[in-house]
Design an enzyme around this catalytic site. Structure first.
Site, PDB file in Angstrom:
ATOM      1  N   ASN A  12     106.383  21.344  22.033  1.00  0.00           N
ATOM      2  CA  ASN A  12     106.473  21.953  23.366  1.00  0.00           C
ATOM      3  C   ASN A  12     105.512  21.191  24.270  1.00  0.00           C
ATOM      4  O   ASN A  12     104.302  21.378  24.196  1.00  0.00           O
ATOM      5  CB  ASN A  12     106.090  23.436  23.281  1.00  0.00           C
ATOM      6  CG  ASN A  12     106.026  24.094  24.636  1.00  0.00           C
ATOM      7  OD1 ASN A  12     106.439  23.511  25.644  1.00  0.00           O
ATOM      8  ND2 ASN A  12     105.508  25.318  24.678  1.00  0.00           N
ATOM      9  N   TRP A  13     106.094  20.330  25.104  1.00  0.00           N
ATOM     10  CA  TRP A  13     105.243  19.455  25.928  1.00  0.00           C
ATOM     11  C   TRP A  13     104.652  20.198  27.120  1.00  0.00           C
ATOM     12  O   TRP A  13     103.816  19.648  27.833  1.00  0.00           O
ATOM     13  CB  TRP A  13     106.049  18.254  26.406  1.00  0.00           C
ATOM     14  CG  TRP A  13     106.538  17.342  25.313  1.00  0.00           C
ATOM     15  CD1 TRP A  13     106.382  17.511  23.959  1.00  0.00           C
ATOM     16  CD2 TRP A  13     107.267  16.123  25.488  1.00  0.00           C
ATOM     17  NE1 TRP A  13     106.975  16.465  23.277  1.00  0.00           N
ATOM     18  CE2 TRP A  13     107.533  15.598  24.199  1.00  0.00           C
ATOM     19  CE3 TRP A  13     107.735  15.410  26.595  1.00  0.00           C
ATOM     20  CZ2 TRP A  13     108.231  14.404  23.998  1.00  0.00           C
ATOM     21  CZ3 TRP A  13     108.435  14.233  26.402  1.00  0.00           C
ATOM     22  CH2 TRP A  13     108.674  13.735  25.121  1.00  0.00           C
ATOM     23  N   GLU A 100     102.791  31.870  27.682  1.00  0.00           N
ATOM     24  CA  GLU A 100     102.368  31.438  29.023  1.00  0.00           C
ATOM     25  C   GLU A 100     103.315  31.975  30.090  1.00  0.00           C
ATOM     26  O   GLU A 100     102.893  32.341  31.183  1.00  0.00           O
ATOM     27  CB  GLU A 100     102.274  29.902  29.067  1.00  0.00           C
ATOM     28  CG  GLU A 100     101.032  29.422  28.320  1.00  0.00           C
ATOM     29  CD  GLU A 100     101.172  28.071  27.644  1.00  0.00           C
ATOM     30  OE1 GLU A 100     102.108  27.313  27.976  1.00  0.00           O
ATOM     31  OE2 GLU A 100     100.339  27.773  26.763  1.00  0.00           O
ATOM     32  N   GLU A 170     103.309  32.929  17.711  1.00  0.00           N
ATOM     33  CA  GLU A 170     102.192  32.199  18.302  1.00  0.00           C
ATOM     34  C   GLU A 170     101.109  33.191  18.735  1.00  0.00           C
ATOM     35  O   GLU A 170     101.204  33.776  19.821  1.00  0.00           O
ATOM     36  CB  GLU A 170     102.657  31.413  19.531  1.00  0.00           C
ATOM     37  CG  GLU A 170     103.724  30.383  19.238  1.00  0.00           C
ATOM     38  CD  GLU A 170     103.743  29.278  20.298  1.00  0.00           C
ATOM     39  OE1 GLU A 170     103.558  28.124  19.907  1.00  0.00           O
ATOM     40  OE2 GLU A 170     103.902  29.566  21.487  1.00  0.00           O
ATOM     41  N   SER A 216      97.501  25.683  17.850  1.00  0.00           N
ATOM     42  CA  SER A 216      96.575  24.668  17.341  1.00  0.00           C
ATOM     43  C   SER A 216      97.021  24.061  16.008  1.00  0.00           C
ATOM     44  O   SER A 216      96.202  23.825  15.118  1.00  0.00           O
ATOM     45  CB  SER A 216      95.163  25.241  17.238  1.00  0.00           C
ATOM     46  OG  SER A 216      94.714  25.670  18.525  1.00  0.00           O
ATOM     47  N   GLY A 237     101.964  22.450  20.562  1.00  0.00           N
ATOM     48  CA  GLY A 237     101.673  22.137  21.954  1.00  0.00           C
ATOM     49  C   GLY A 237     100.918  20.821  22.065  1.00  0.00           C
ATOM     50  O   GLY A 237     101.503  19.740  21.941  1.00  0.00           O
ATOM     51  N   GLY A 238      99.614  20.906  22.253  1.00  0.00           N
ATOM     52  CA  GLY A 238      98.779  19.733  22.514  1.00  0.00           C
ATOM     53  C   GLY A 238      99.030  18.546  21.587  1.00  0.00           C
ATOM     54  O   GLY A 238      99.159  17.402  22.045  1.00  0.00           O
TER      55      GLY A 238
END
Ligand code: 13P
Length: 254
Positions: A12-13, A100, A170, A216, A237-238
């Site tokens: 997920n960018w 989010e 999540e 994470s 994500g990151g």
């Protein structure tokens, strides 16, 4: 690793990457991951990069996902994108109800259920996100919160559609914080979600549904997390923004 369900690892960018940066990343991923057959690999760029990324991954084992979509098919909804528009770019998956969006766009379970149904109607596979906050976990409310989210976000979804639905667990406190759920916490929570699915559908459906962990995920923890009996993949994500780390998360999971 031997699990009946095929792992699905998605990047997920979020709101990152220009078209040029997106193409650079998928070019590298294509080369790095061309031999991987054991995992469904999905990249979810921002809308603006879907078209170009779609062309770039046509002849690869990478699949395309979007990060959100409208519950409507067309019409006067300024700024929204419909499932049919995503299909034009061969999008196969769509992330729905990410924490989010629940937080910043105030999306609730009822809206997410409408989006889930709209995704299925267009033959897109929804990745429906659920997860508790730190206060909810510390207050002993994790199961209650997850039950409300899972039942609410999947309200009206048929058994056949559930089988094609992916759940992403999540925990909000693990997203972008560097804190990961412990293997025990992840397994316990995933097993709880699968029991809920059994209650909502039946044993066969619950056994077939894939539940991703997100929060994470990194190369250093992917092997352990992905080997848990009820963890069937990851929503990253990151660490999905960089070729080396996303490729290693996938390779370490095999
Ligand atoms: P991080 O991997 O950056 O914690 O983000 C998780 C996430 O929100 C994926 O949807």
């Amino acid at each position: 690793m031997n699990k009946d369900r095929k792992l699905i690892i998605a990047g997920n960018w979020k709101m990152n990457k220009t078209v040029a940066e997106a193409l650079d990343l998928v070019h590298g991923l294509k080369l790095e991951l061309s031999n991987v057959k054991e995992v469904d690999i999905v990249v979810c760029p921002p809308y603006t990069a879907l078209c170009e990324v779609s062309k770039q991954i046509l002849d690869s084992n990478l699949r395309l996902g979007a990060q959100n979509m409208s519950e409507h098919n067309f019409g006067a909804y300024t700024g929204e994108i419909a499932a049919g528009m995503l299909k034009e770019f061969s999008v196969r998956y769509v992330i729905l109800g990410h924490s989010e969006r629940r937080q910043y766009q105030k999306e609730d379970d009822a809206l997410i259920a409408k989006k889930t149904l709209a995704a299925h109607a267009a033959s897109l596979k929804p990745i429906v996100c659920v997860g508790e906050t730190l206060a909810e976990r510390e207050g002993g409310r994790t199961q209650k919160v997850l039950e409300t989210q899972v039942r609410g976000s999947l309200h009206g979804v048929s058994k056949a559609q559930l089988e094609e639905t992916i759940i992403a667990y999540e925990p909000v406190w693990a997203i972008g914080t560097g804190k990961t759920a412990t293997p025990d916490q992840a397994q316990e929570t995933h097993a709880f979600i699968r029991r809920l699915l059994l209650d909502m559908a039946d044993e066969v459906t619950a056994k077939r549904m894939r539940i991703q962990y997100g929060g994470s995920v990194k190369p250093a923890n992917s092997r352990e997390l992905m080997s848990l009996p009820d963890v069937d993949g990851a929503l990253v994500g990151g660490a999905s923004l960089e070729e080396r780390s996303f490729a290693d998360i996938i390779k370490n999971a095999i």
